[in-house]
Motif scaffolding. Structure first.
Motif, PDB file in Angstrom:
ATOM      1  N   PRO A 123       0.850  -1.193   0.000  1.00 37.71           N
ATOM      2  CA  PRO A 123       0.000   0.000   0.000  1.00 37.71           C
ATOM      3  C   PRO A 123       0.885   1.242   0.000  1.00 37.71           C
ATOM      4  CG  PRO A 123      -0.458  -1.412   1.915  1.00 37.71           C
ATOM      5  CD  PRO A 123       0.762  -1.954   1.252  1.00 37.71           C
ATOM      6  N   ALA A 124       0.324   2.361  -0.424  1.00 39.99           N
ATOM      7  CA  ALA A 124       1.070   3.619  -0.360  1.00 39.99           C
ATOM      8  C   ALA A 124       1.381   3.911   1.098  1.00 39.99           C
ATOM      9  CB  ALA A 124       0.233   4.745  -0.953  1.00 39.99           C
ATOM     10  N   SER A 125       2.510   4.565   1.355  1.00 40.87           N
ATOM     11  CA  SER A 125       2.824   4.883   2.738  1.00 40.87           C
ATOM     12  C   SER A 125       1.865   5.966   3.219  1.00 40.87           C
ATOM     13  CB  SER A 125       4.269   5.342   2.850  1.00 40.87           C
ATOM     14  OG  SER A 125       4.443   6.559   2.188  1.00 40.87           O
ATOM     15  N   PRO A 126       1.519   5.933   4.502  1.00 38.43           N
ATOM     16  CA  PRO A 126       0.556   6.884   5.057  1.00 38.43           C
ATOM     17  C   PRO A 126       0.955   8.328   4.748  1.00 38.43           C
ATOM     18  CG  PRO A 126       1.137   5.216   6.678  1.00 38.43           C
ATOM     19  CD  PRO A 126       2.043   5.013   5.507  1.00 38.43           C
TER      20      PRO A 126
END
Lengths: 138, 138
Positions: free
Chosen positions: A116-119
């Motif tokens: 997932p994309a990093s926060p």
DNA sequence: GTGATTGCAAATCTTTTGCACTAAA
DNA sequence: TTTAGTGCAAAAGATTTGCAATCAC
């Protein structure tokens, strides 16, 4: 004055670290041969065996300074010990849980897909892949 | 006698652990809500706050017993602290280096390709992917 | 000289252990 | 009862720190 010696001095100067006797000796132990994984304790033992007079505290200091300077990388695989890796190029590890041995896995070989994309507001510092192994192994 | 309570007892019995007051209390703190990541210290603090009388040594014992029983999983991301994860299903982690926070990454999402075969005589126990993050984050 | 570096021993932090006491079956 | 589990305080292990002595520049 042999070549590796000059190189070791240069390496330290570049990192803004005074080439002291201890740092030079540890540097040569660390980078003399191929990539290795060491703990502070193990490096200290090796230094003492090699006749280098250096305290454990200085080994700890030096390992951290080298890490800060990008000469080493810390590898976390076991809660109780800290490993330092002389290979600072992107790569991963096999970890033998029985004896605590670490073995490099070249970074080019491995692909991690689907992350997932990093926060928001964060940045990926590094992606570590650790393959935990059981059994005697070699 | 509420439902979660009976379930907690069953869970412990299945794991061959006597449902003592301490283990029940810790179990309920751990598994009451969604997945969480705790350290022994943090869980002990939470227990004390919740009015549960339990010693830190027992928290350590219990966390290890639960781990052995497959109720928890240990996550190694930082040399100094041991985290326990209530999510025992295959998955990975974001690790916020600033504050030590862990966030799950579902296992199904991620694929690790190109890993070399494990050395002869060994067996892969688990493949851990840790995405190290810098920056404030949420 | 002057400031960085070192060594030593003490301090810290997390986790484990020994053992008398308590509680579950 | 009988055996597992708990709490406490001490022990253990890894790492850090304070500070005087020493070294590099």
């Amino acid at each position: 004055m042999d070549r590796p010696y000059r190189e070791a001095i240069e390496k330290l100067k570049t990192a803004d670290l005074r080439p002291t006797r201890q740092r030079l000796a540890l540097s040569r132990l660390l980078f003399a041969e191929g990539p290795r994984h060491v703990t502070a304790e193990a490096l200290h033992d090796q230094a003492v065996e090699a006749g280098v007079r250096v305290s454990l505290a200085t080994v700890y200091n030096t390992l951290h300074q080298f890490t800060r300077a990008g000469l080493l990388r810390q590898v976390v695989v076991d809660g109780s010990k800290t490993y330092f890796d002389t290979n600072t190029i992107d790569h991963h590890h096999f970890y033998h849980e029985v004896d605590g041995r670490l073995v490099d896995i070249p970074g080019e070989a491995v692909t991690v897909a689907g992350l997932p994309a990093s926060p928001p507001g964060t940045e990926v510092v590094r992606v570590d892949v650790i393959v935990r192994l059981a059994g005697e192994g070699k």
